[in-house]
Structure formats: C-alpha cells, structure tokens
Design an enzyme around this catalytic site. Structure first.
Site, mmCIF file in Angstrom:
data_model
loop_
_atom_site.group_PDB
_atom_site.id
_atom_site.type_symbol
_atom_site.label_atom_id
_atom_site.label_comp_id
_atom_site.label_asym_id
_atom_site.label_seq_id
_atom_site.Cartn_x
_atom_site.Cartn_y
_atom_site.Cartn_z
ATOM 1 N N ASP A 14 0.861 -1.170 0.000
ATOM 2 C CA ASP A 14 0.000 0.000 0.000
ATOM 3 C C ASP A 14 0.913 1.240 0.000
ATOM 4 O O ASP A 14 2.148 1.115 0.062
ATOM 5 C CB ASP A 14 -0.880 -0.041 1.254
ATOM 6 N N ALA A 16 -0.067 5.213 1.490
ATOM 7 C CA ALA A 16 -0.200 6.025 2.705
ATOM 8 C C ALA A 16 -0.335 5.145 3.937
ATOM 9 O O ALA A 16 -1.145 4.220 3.976
ATOM 10 C CB ALA A 16 -1.403 6.960 2.588
ATOM 11 N N ALA A 47 -13.281 10.277 9.959
ATOM 12 C CA ALA A 47 -12.665 10.246 8.622
ATOM 13 C C ALA A 47 -11.803 9.009 8.430
ATOM 14 O O ALA A 47 -11.649 8.515 7.307
ATOM 15 C CB ALA A 47 -11.832 11.504 8.410
ATOM 16 N N MET A 51 -11.003 4.109 5.911
ATOM 17 C CA MET A 51 -9.715 4.222 5.226
ATOM 18 C C MET A 51 -9.345 2.920 4.529
ATOM 19 O O MET A 51 -9.563 1.829 5.048
ATOM 20 C CB MET A 51 -8.616 4.603 6.214
ATOM 21 N N LYS A 55 -11.537 6.548 -2.894
ATOM 22 C CA LYS A 55 -11.962 7.778 -2.236
ATOM 23 C C LYS A 55 -13.434 8.114 -2.459
ATOM 24 O O LYS A 55 -14.081 8.666 -1.568
ATOM 25 C CB LYS A 55 -11.061 8.940 -2.673
ATOM 26 N N HIS A 58 -15.030 5.946 -0.041
ATOM 27 C CA HIS A 58 -14.706 6.445 1.297
ATOM 28 C C HIS A 58 -15.684 7.543 1.696
ATOM 29 O O HIS A 58 -16.228 7.542 2.813
ATOM 30 C CB HIS A 58 -13.266 6.971 1.287
ATOM 31 N N ARG A 163 -10.623 -1.721 -3.352
ATOM 32 C CA ARG A 163 -10.701 -2.577 -2.184
ATOM 33 C C ARG A 163 -12.110 -2.572 -1.593
ATOM 34 O O ARG A 163 -12.820 -1.587 -1.739
ATOM 35 C CB ARG A 163 -9.706 -2.078 -1.123
ATOM 36 N N ASP A 189 -1.919 -1.094 5.924
ATOM 37 C CA ASP A 189 -2.241 -0.641 7.278
ATOM 38 C C ASP A 189 -3.733 -0.597 7.549
ATOM 39 O O ASP A 189 -4.143 -0.202 8.640
ATOM 40 C CB ASP A 189 -1.646 0.755 7.520
#
Length: 272
Positions: A14, A16, A47, A51, A55, A58, A163, A189
């Site tokens: 990944d 970030a 927020a 994750m 986006k 998201h 994802r 993460d």
C-alpha cells in the site's frame, strides 16, 4: 504445489500509512476540509473509519456513519445521495492532488526494507486507494526520495473497482509476471487492504504503528513511552488481526524478518 517454486516472488505495498505518510494524514485532512466546507463537520476519527477504500467509496461510507448521517440530515433535510458524493468527490480531488506532496515523506525504515527485499530478488508491486491523478502526483515525489516500485495500480485504473476486492493486487501479479499468488505478500495498514490481499490468495502483513488506526505522526509515535505506545498499538493490532492478517508489525522496517517466517512456512508446504 511443486517444490520448484516454493519461495516468495513479490511483495505488494500500500502507499499512505505503509510506505509514505506515517499516520496516513493526507486523505483524512482533506476529507475534514471538504465536509466542513459544506457545513457538515466531521471528526478525524470518523474520517479514518473507511480508510483503505477508493476515495469515492470512502466519502460515501462516511456519509453512512450514524453521526455523520445525522449531521448531514440536519443540514440538508435528507440522507446523503450519490449526487452529493459526486459533488464532494469533485471538491476532494484537486485538494488531494495539491496536498499529497506535503505528506509524501517516506516512513522510517522503508527504503532499507525495500532494498533488502530487492536484494533477495523479490519484485515490488504497489496499489492504493488513491485515484490515478493523485498517484501521478505522488510517484515522482517518492522516486525523488528513492522509492520506485516495479508497478503501481491506482484505484480507478481497473473497472471492477477497488478494495476490498482483489483486483488491484491481482493486476500487480499479472504485470510482475508472478507465477503463483501464494508467493506474494500484501502489506497494508487498513482492514480493506488486508481483505484485498486475502481475497487475492496472498499472505498479508498489517502495519499498526505507522498506519491509519493509530493515526499519529512519526514524531508523535517516537515521543511516546512504551506504555503509551502499547495503549495505541493494541487496538490497531486487534483490528488488523480480526481482518485476518497473517502477521501484524509496527512499521515496514520490520518486514524482512517476517518474510523469513513466511518463506519457512512455504518450504513446509503451508499456504496463505
């Protein structure tokens, strides 16, 4: 499985919270600003909940969180609709492109870990919840800092979606010429990122300290004593383990030792 190829071939990272942006701040800070600009303030911990998703997804998922949904309904008199998500996404994108560089610092230990992996002959893939326009801004910054994966897939590069589906991870497999998905390790993460790797049939390694769940900068993490670190780490570890991660470590710098364990399991005939 033939004994000929019982060894790792590739690691798919990944971005970030994994390789860059300790604490995964770039996406969350922009989301705070975008929702605030329409009069629906959100908290940082809200927020962070979705994750790892693309986006657009998201933003949609944020609008469905009970607290955010209630605030949205109070402001606009109705639930968030896809047209609202489209509007927020159009605001989000230019801000994310403009600001991704501010959070592009490599996570400590990342370059050394990648160099060790390359020294073992492993291929380096990558994928992200970022769309291509953001990755096109981030890739040259990472390259200037010394990190250039062999292949990168953005969340909007593929029509099936992002994802937690397996498609970005599998696109790396195809491009890198990996002979068996069981010889790949997905490192992430977030829960959707771990699910992505599992659905692609790969070994998975979760990152707790550098990632979204802890949500601290590198300096903030380093300033904690051992007790405080464990208090922050434990929920993140539990979350990633519950998602099915085969291993959970603090940062990517610890990865080479984990790959030794996975190699040994492969040699014993174990599979993800």
């Amino acid at each position: 499985m033939s004994n000929t190829y019982q060894h790792l071939e590739a690691v798919i990272f990944d971005w970030a919270g994994t390789i860059v942006d300790f604490g995964s701040f770039a996406p969350t800070q922009v989301l705070l600003d975008v929702f605030g600009s329409v009069g629906v303030p959100i908290r940082l911990e809200e927020a962070r909940v979705p994750m790892g998703l693309a986006k657009w997804d998201h933003i949609q998922a944020l609008g469905r969180l009970p607290g955010v949904a209630a605030r949205w309904r109070d402001k606009f008199g109705d639930a968030m609709r896809d047209a609202d998500v489209d509007r927020l996404y159009r605001q989000f994108m230019p801000l994310q492109v403009a600001r991704v560089g501010a959070y592009s610092q490599l996570i400590p230990g990342a370059l050394d870990a990648v160099a060790t992996l390359r020294g073992r002959g492993l291929k380096i893939g990558s994928c992200s919840g970022y769309p291509r326009v953001v990755m096109d801004a981030l890739l040259p910054l990472a390259a200037a800092a010394g990190y250039t994966p062999d292949h990168t897939v953005a969340t909007d590069d593929l029509s099936p979606g992002g994802r937690p589906g397996p498609w970005m991870a599998l696109a790396n497999v195809i491009e890198l010429g990996v002979r068996d998905v069981r010889h790949c390790v997905k490192v992430d993460d977030t829960v959707p990122g771990i699910e992505e790797g599992l659905r692609a049939g790969m070994w998975t390694v979760g990152l707790a300290a550098s990632g979204n769940a802890v949500g601290l900068s590198a300096a903030q993490w380093q300033a904690l004593d051992d007790t405080a670190r464990e208090q922050h780490r434990a929920p993140a570890v539990a979350e990633l383990q519950a998602a099915g991660a085969h291993y959970v470590i603090d940062t990517v710098g610890e990865l080479p030792a984990i790959l030794d364990l996975i190699e040994a399991r492969l040699q014993r005939g174990e599979q993800p």
